[in-house]
Design a protein around this motif. Structure first.
Motif, PDB file in Angstrom:
ATOM      1  N   UNK A 161       1.026  -1.107   0.033  1.00  0.00           N
ATOM      2  CA  UNK A 161      -0.174  -0.004  -0.037  1.00  0.00           C
ATOM      3  C   UNK A 161       0.985   1.291  -0.079  1.00  0.00           C
ATOM      4  N   UNK A 162       0.288   2.103  -0.660  1.00  0.00           N
ATOM      5  CA  UNK A 162       1.047   3.674  -0.275  1.00  0.00           C
ATOM      6  C   UNK A 162       1.796   3.828   1.215  1.00  0.00           C
ATOM      7  N   UNK A 163       0.836   3.408   2.166  1.00  0.00           N
ATOM      8  CA  UNK A 163       1.284   3.820   3.372  1.00  0.00           C
ATOM      9  C   UNK A 163       2.504   3.003   3.822  1.00  0.00           C
ATOM     10  N   UNK A 164       2.430   1.573   3.382  1.00  0.00           N
ATOM     11  CA  UNK A 164       3.688   0.963   3.627  1.00  0.00           C
ATOM     12  C   UNK A 164       4.727   1.098   2.876  1.00  0.00           C
ATOM     13  N   UNK A 165       4.620   1.838   1.603  1.00  0.00           N
ATOM     14  CA  UNK A 165       5.452   2.382   0.892  1.00  0.00           C
ATOM     15  C   UNK A 165       6.107   3.580   1.636  1.00  0.00           C
ATOM     16  N   UNK A 166       5.295   4.359   2.257  1.00  0.00           N
ATOM     17  CA  UNK A 166       5.936   5.433   2.918  1.00  0.00           C
ATOM     18  C   UNK A 166       6.605   5.071   4.106  1.00  0.00           C
ATOM     19  N   UNK A 167       6.162   3.855   4.802  1.00  0.00           N
ATOM     20  CA  UNK A 167       6.872   3.542   6.108  1.00  0.00           C
ATOM     21  C   UNK A 167       8.199   2.927   5.665  1.00  0.00           C
ATOM     22  N   UNK A 168       8.453   2.552   4.293  1.00  0.00           N
ATOM     23  CA  UNK A 168      10.031   2.051   3.955  1.00  0.00           C
ATOM     24  C   UNK A 168      10.739   3.353   3.770  1.00  0.00           C
ATOM     25  N   UNK A 169      10.097   4.303   2.970  1.00  0.00           N
ATOM     26  CA  UNK A 169      10.878   5.521   2.694  1.00  0.00           C
ATOM     27  C   UNK A 169      11.336   6.425   3.711  1.00  0.00           C
ATOM     28  N   UNK A 170      10.359   6.431   4.659  1.00  0.00           N
ATOM     29  CA  UNK A 170      10.620   7.303   5.967  1.00  0.00           C
ATOM     30  C   UNK A 170      11.402   6.678   7.200  1.00  0.00           C
ATOM     31  N   UNK A 171      11.624   5.305   6.685  1.00  0.00           N
ATOM     32  CA  UNK A 171      12.525   4.548   7.834  1.00  0.00           C
ATOM     33  C   UNK A 171      13.711   5.327   8.531  1.00  0.00           C
ATOM     34  N   UNK A 172      13.759   5.184   9.668  1.00  0.00           N
ATOM     35  CA  UNK A 172      15.058   5.868   9.964  1.00  0.00           C
ATOM     36  C   UNK A 172      16.403   5.136   9.955  1.00  0.00           C
TER      37      UNK A 172
END
Length: 151
Positions: free
Chosen positions: A80-91
């Motif tokens: 999902x876009x939310x999951x994609x954002x989680x990867x993209x914004x991972x610390x």
């Protein structure tokens, strides 16, 4: 085949993302996903269980699964876009030091890594040699590690 994530993230991905260069096929989506995965691995985020599972989920939807000629079963789950954002914004879990070494952010310990650069040695005669890592360069030059690591 390039195995060095430093080269992938800092040279190949930016080169393929230059202004005006745009993939207009399904491979363009693959490239964007590859960039996401590459960045996550580069910053060490793939060591987190949640990020690793999302990366695997993303990778299972790449390549053949996007082709109209693919005859196998397509994975039921897509990112999902939310999951994609989680990867993209991972610390990040690691930091890259000025001398090419990699350090764990939380423990501040140096992490063993595969070769991340090539050392060029120019002899007084002008002959040029390359060594695949700092250890090989130190051995060839017969000097201490600390002598070269600050160069």
């Amino acid at each position: 085949m390039i195995k060095n994530v430093h080269i992938l993230n800092n040279y190949l991905m930016p080169f393929l993302s230059e202004d005006g260069l745009e993939f207009r096929t399904k491979k363009g989506k693959y490239f964007l996903d590859l960039k996401i995965i590459c960045k996550a691995v580069y910053i060490g985020a793939h060591h987190r269980k949640e990020i690793k599972s999302l990366i695997l989920k993303l990778s299972r939807s790449m390549n053949n699964f996007r082709l109209s000629t693919y005859c196998g079963s397509i994975p039921a789950e897509k990112l999902t876009e939310n999951e994609r954002d989680i990867i993209n914004n991972a610390l990040p879990l690691v930091e890259y030091l000025w001398d090419g070494r990699l350090r764990d952010i939380s423990s501040k310990k140096i992490i063993h890594q595969h070769e991340s650069c090539i050392y060029k040695i120019i002899k007084p005669t002008g002959e040029r040699l390359t060594k695949p890592n700092l250890a090989e360069a130190v051995k060839f030059l017969d000097v201490g590690f600390n002598t070269l690591k600050g160069v």
